[in-house]
Design a protein around this motif. Structure first.
Motif, PDB file in Angstrom:
ATOM      1  N   ALA B  16       0.856  -1.189   0.000  1.00 28.40           N
ATOM      2  CA  ALA B  16       0.000   0.000   0.000  1.00 28.40           C
ATOM      3  C   ALA B  16       0.881   1.224   0.000  1.00 28.40           C
ATOM      4  O   ALA B  16       1.926   1.251   0.658  1.00 28.40           O
ATOM      5  CB  ALA B  16      -0.919   0.020   1.202  1.00 28.40           C
ATOM      6  N   ILE B  17       0.464   2.234  -0.771  1.00 28.44           N
ATOM      7  CA  ILE B  17       1.216   3.494  -0.842  1.00 28.44           C
ATOM      8  C   ILE B  17       0.239   4.635  -0.636  1.00 28.44           C
ATOM      9  O   ILE B  17      -0.807   4.680  -1.292  1.00 28.44           O
ATOM     10  CB  ILE B  17       1.916   3.642  -2.206  1.00 28.44           C
ATOM     11  CG1 ILE B  17       2.891   2.495  -2.424  1.00 28.44           C
ATOM     12  CG2 ILE B  17       2.622   4.982  -2.305  1.00 28.44           C
ATOM     13  CD1 ILE B  17       3.659   2.574  -3.727  1.00 28.44           C
ATOM     14  N   ALA B  18       0.606   5.554   0.248  1.00 25.40           N
ATOM     15  CA  ALA B  18      -0.267   6.703   0.519  1.00 25.40           C
ATOM     16  C   ALA B  18       0.204   7.918  -0.252  1.00 25.40           C
ATOM     17  O   ALA B  18       1.392   8.211  -0.278  1.00 25.40           O
ATOM     18  CB  ALA B  18      -0.244   7.013   2.009  1.00 25.40           C
ATOM     19  N   GLY B  19      -0.756   8.609  -0.872  1.00 28.60           N
ATOM     20  CA  GLY B  19      -0.432   9.839  -1.603  1.00 28.60           C
ATOM     21  C   GLY B  19      -1.149  11.009  -0.968  1.00 28.60           C
ATOM     22  O   GLY B  19      -1.833  10.855   0.040  1.00 28.60           O
ATOM     23  N   ALA B  20      -1.045  12.161  -1.591  1.00 30.44           N
ATOM     24  CA  ALA B  20      -1.620  13.382  -1.001  1.00 30.44           C
ATOM     25  C   ALA B  20      -3.143  13.293  -0.880  1.00 30.44           C
ATOM     26  O   ALA B  20      -3.718  13.746   0.094  1.00 30.44           O
ATOM     27  CB  ALA B  20      -1.227  14.586  -1.831  1.00 30.44           C
ATOM     28  N   ASP B  21      -3.784  12.704  -1.903  1.00 27.87           N
ATOM     29  CA  ASP B  21      -5.250  12.609  -1.827  1.00 27.87           C
ATOM     30  C   ASP B  21      -5.731  11.261  -2.344  1.00 27.87           C
ATOM     31  O   ASP B  21      -6.869  11.111  -2.774  1.00 27.87           O
ATOM     32  CB  ASP B  21      -5.914  13.729  -2.635  1.00 27.87           C
ATOM     33  CG  ASP B  21      -5.517  13.661  -4.093  1.00 27.87           C
ATOM     34  OD1 ASP B  21      -6.031  14.478  -4.871  1.00 27.87           O
ATOM     35  OD2 ASP B  21      -4.692  12.800  -4.462  1.00 27.87           O
ATOM     36  N   TYR B  22      -4.846  10.277  -2.332  1.00 34.74           N
ATOM     37  CA  TYR B  22      -5.242   8.947  -2.804  1.00 34.74           C
ATOM     38  C   TYR B  22      -4.475   7.915  -2.000  1.00 34.74           C
ATOM     39  O   TYR B  22      -3.523   8.237  -1.290  1.00 34.74           O
ATOM     40  CB  TYR B  22      -4.923   8.761  -4.300  1.00 34.74           C
ATOM     41  CG  TYR B  22      -3.437   8.758  -4.587  1.00 34.74           C
ATOM     42  CD1 TYR B  22      -2.784   9.940  -4.912  1.00 34.74           C
ATOM     43  CD2 TYR B  22      -2.691   7.590  -4.496  1.00 34.74           C
ATOM     44  CE1 TYR B  22      -1.413   9.953  -5.134  1.00 34.74           C
ATOM     45  CE2 TYR B  22      -1.331   7.589  -4.715  1.00 34.74           C
ATOM     46  CZ  TYR B  22      -0.692   8.784  -5.035  1.00 34.74           C
ATOM     47  OH  TYR B  22       0.653   8.792  -5.251  1.00 34.74           O
ATOM     48  N   CYS B  23      -4.887   6.677  -2.164  1.00 34.67           N
ATOM     49  CA  CYS B  23      -4.120   5.598  -1.556  1.00 34.67           C
ATOM     50  C   CYS B  23      -4.201   4.418  -2.508  1.00 34.67           C
ATOM     51  O   CYS B  23      -5.284   4.080  -2.963  1.00 34.67           O
ATOM     52  CB  CYS B  23      -4.722   5.227  -0.207  1.00 34.67           C
ATOM     53  SG  CYS B  23      -3.787   3.975   0.641  1.00 34.67           S
ATOM     54  N   VAL B  24      -3.082   3.824  -2.830  1.00 36.18           N
ATOM     55  CA  VAL B  24      -3.100   2.651  -3.697  1.00 36.18           C
ATOM     56  C   VAL B  24      -2.875   1.427  -2.829  1.00 36.18           C
ATOM     57  O   VAL B  24      -1.919   1.374  -2.059  1.00 36.18           O
ATOM     58  CB  VAL B  24      -1.970   2.723  -4.750  1.00 36.18           C
ATOM     59  CG1 VAL B  24      -1.991   1.486  -5.614  1.00 36.18           C
ATOM     60  CG2 VAL B  24      -2.133   3.972  -5.589  1.00 36.18           C
ATOM     61  N   ILE B  25      -3.783   0.476  -2.947  1.00 31.15           N
ATOM     62  CA  ILE B  25      -3.628  -0.786  -2.193  1.00 31.15           C
ATOM     63  C   ILE B  25      -3.611  -1.895  -3.222  1.00 31.15           C
ATOM     64  O   ILE B  25      -4.484  -1.952  -4.087  1.00 31.15           O
ATOM     65  CB  ILE B  25      -4.814  -1.012  -1.242  1.00 31.15           C
ATOM     66  CG1 ILE B  25      -4.889   0.107  -0.232  1.00 31.15           C
ATOM     67  CG2 ILE B  25      -4.679  -2.328  -0.496  1.00 31.15           C
ATOM     68  CD1 ILE B  25      -6.094   0.951  -0.375  1.00 31.15           C
ATOM     69  N   ALA B  26      -2.620  -2.769  -3.127  1.00 33.24           N
ATOM     70  CA  ALA B  26      -2.495  -3.807  -4.152  1.00 33.24           C
ATOM     71  C   ALA B  26      -2.085  -5.127  -3.531  1.00 33.24           C
ATOM     72  O   ALA B  26      -1.429  -5.164  -2.496  1.00 33.24           O
ATOM     73  CB  ALA B  26      -1.463  -3.384  -5.189  1.00 33.24           C
TER      74      ALA B  26
END
Lengths: 286, 230
Positions: B16-26
């Motif tokens: 999982a990677i957190a961004g400024a206004d999103y989060c990617v979970i894989a």
């Protein structure tokens, strides 16, 4: 009924074979403000009159969502109703955790009835002072049940409980045969008219009533149990209130009514759709 | 005599990677036991709330039990509070739930991802008994030892000891983050037999709407399925 020597506790029978405490509990239901339920083959509608204690306070919640496919309207001691709703919610969650499928309404009402019966046979308990109209969907279609403090439950096509519910029942008795084939919107309209009957003269406004719907749409998708929002309800009320007025008003008012009628019929088209669609933000709006 | 073991490791990796206004979970989709493959098609991702998604690797039976428990707890929360649980709240709940079974743990290595109350991406990473930390990115599972150093190199998250406190979320854009995650799985697949990147499930979360934009019938619960390399 009058005070007598057999009504002190719930575990005493009267010589006529009555349990007075249980009957008194049913009286408590009649004191609460009205709650009405009606069902068709595919939908169930619950409507209730919200009376606030005073102008300063908010009104008590009488309709509770129990699960996506079940909701309940109460009349009587609201605290007892709140506690029983919590029990029902917990039963639904546990059932779907174990069986990965929704709890059938018929099972839930039996559990509720058994719970109420226990309170009629223990000397240290008292009966629940609340009547519940349970609306739900299961594999066999739409259902409406009434659970009483006595521990009995009945299935209905349409029913009303609470104060001045007789007026609503009279209206429902006239119309119930057509309910099975009613569309969702017709059912909601009938519910609102039944609520208006209990108001006996007072104007029907969306601020004093609450309407909730659960059902299966024509395309087969479920419409989960939800409370209709105030604006949608007001538009529906306006639609049939205008139709009622020409009968009572003088013919001189024909012109403005023509314009109002056109406006109202437009409004009648769209309220149900937005009410059902905008559930995204607050899923447990109830 | 080999004693009966109540646990098994079904392999796989989660990122999982957190961004400024999103989060990617894989996660990858292979479920294995020992040197055998049980299925090529099993998602390790579960949506707990609108803004909160759980990805776990380890023993799939415990993972399923954990998901069901958290989902039921979430429903109770919604009844009581009239709203969905936030990601930080779910983070704490998950930690407590894991520690509750401190002496017969859930054999799951979890990564919780979503949007916090301010709408920024947040990622929480856990061990099997509930020790957790909010981070800018994380990898768990059999490929984590290969993926984590790569993410450390690419994302250079500032040390939490620095003052003034710096944001752990990455300045990368959502699509750059997705490409990065694809690369992670491609690399892990090279050397970890339990991780395979023929299909990787994403859940990019811009805001609630975009999440549903990526829904595909193949994975009915959630996901954007892409073919990577193989």
């Amino acid at each position: 009924m009058f005070r007598n020597q057999y009504d002190t506790d719930v575990t005493t029978w009267s010589p006529a074979g009555r349990l007075f405490q249980v009957e008194y509990a049913m009286e408590a239901v009649k004191q609460g403000s009205a709650a009405i339920g009606l069902r068709s083959k595919t939908h169930v509608v619950l409507a209730c009159v919200n009376k606030a204690q005073s102008e300063l306070s908010s009104h008590q919640r009488k309709i509770f969502k129990v699960d996506d496919h079940i909701g309940v309207a109460i009349a009587g001691l609201t605290a007892d109703g709140r506690v029983l709703s919590r029990y029902m919610r917990s039963e639904c969650i546990n059932y779907s955790f174990t069986y990965e499928s929704p709890l059938p309404v018929g099972r839930l009402v039996v559990q509720l009835a058994d719970k109420a019966q226990v309170c009629t046979q223990r000397s240290w308990k008292r009966p629940y002072g609340v009547g519940l109209l349970v609306a739900g969907l299961d594999e066999s279609g739409a259902h409406l049940y009434y659970n009483c403090p006595s521990g009995n439950y009945f299935e209905y096509q349409a029913f009303a409980i609470g104060s001045r519910s007789q007026a609503a029942k009279t209206y429902l008795e006239r119309r119930f045969e057509s309910f099975n084939d009613s569309s969702r919107d017709e059912l909601v309209k009938d519910a609102l008219i039944a609520v208006r009957e209990t108001l006996q003269g007072e104007t029907l406004k969306s601020s004093i009533c609450t309407v909730a719907v659960v059902g299966i749409n024509e395309d087969g998708t479920n419409e989960p149990f939800h409370i209709l929002d105030q604006d949608a309800v007001q538009k529906l009320i306006d639609a049939f209130e205008i139709v009622k007025e020409p009968a009572t008003e003088a013919p001189a008012a024909a012109e403005p009514e023509g314009a109002d009628g056109a406006g109202a019929s437009d409004a009648a088209q769209d309220p149900p759709a937005p009410a059902a669609a905008d559930e995204g933000a607050a899923p447990m709006e109830i | 005599m080999s004693r009966f073991s109540p646990y098994d490791n079904n392999g796989g990796s989660c990122v999982a990677i957190a961004g400024a206004d999103y989060c990617v979970i894989a996660s990858d989709t292979r479920m294995s036991t020992g040197y055998n493959i049980l299925t090529r098609d099993h998602s390790k991702i579960y949506k707990l709330a609108d803004k909160c998604i759980l990805a776990s690797s380890g023993f799939q039976a415990d993972m399923k039990a954990l998901q069901k428990l958290l989902a039921a707890r979430h429903l109770i929360y919604q009844h009581q509070h009239n709203k969905q649980m936030s990601c930080p709240a779910m983070g704490q709940l998950l930690s407590n739930t894991l520690y509750y079974k401190r002496f017969f743990p859930y054999y799951t290595f979890n990564v919780l991802g979503g949007l916090d109350n301010e709408g920024k991406g947040c990622v929480y990473t856990y061990d099997a008994v509930g020790s957790y930390e909010r981070v800018g990115y994380s990898a768990q599972g059999s490929g984590s030892v290969l993926i984590m150093p790569f993410l450390d190199n690419q994302l250079k998250s500032p040390s939490p000891l620095l003052l003034p406190a710096q944001d752990a979320v990455t300045p990368l854009s959502q699509s750059e983050a997705i490409d990065l995650v694809k690369t992670c799985f491609a690399s892990a697949t090279e050397r970890d037999i339990h991780t395979v990147s023929s299909r990787v499930l994403f859940l990019p979360k811009y805001m609630v709407y975009l999440m549903f934009f990526f829904l595909l019938p193949v994975m009915p619960s959630l996901g954007n399925v892409e073919n990577v390399a193989f």
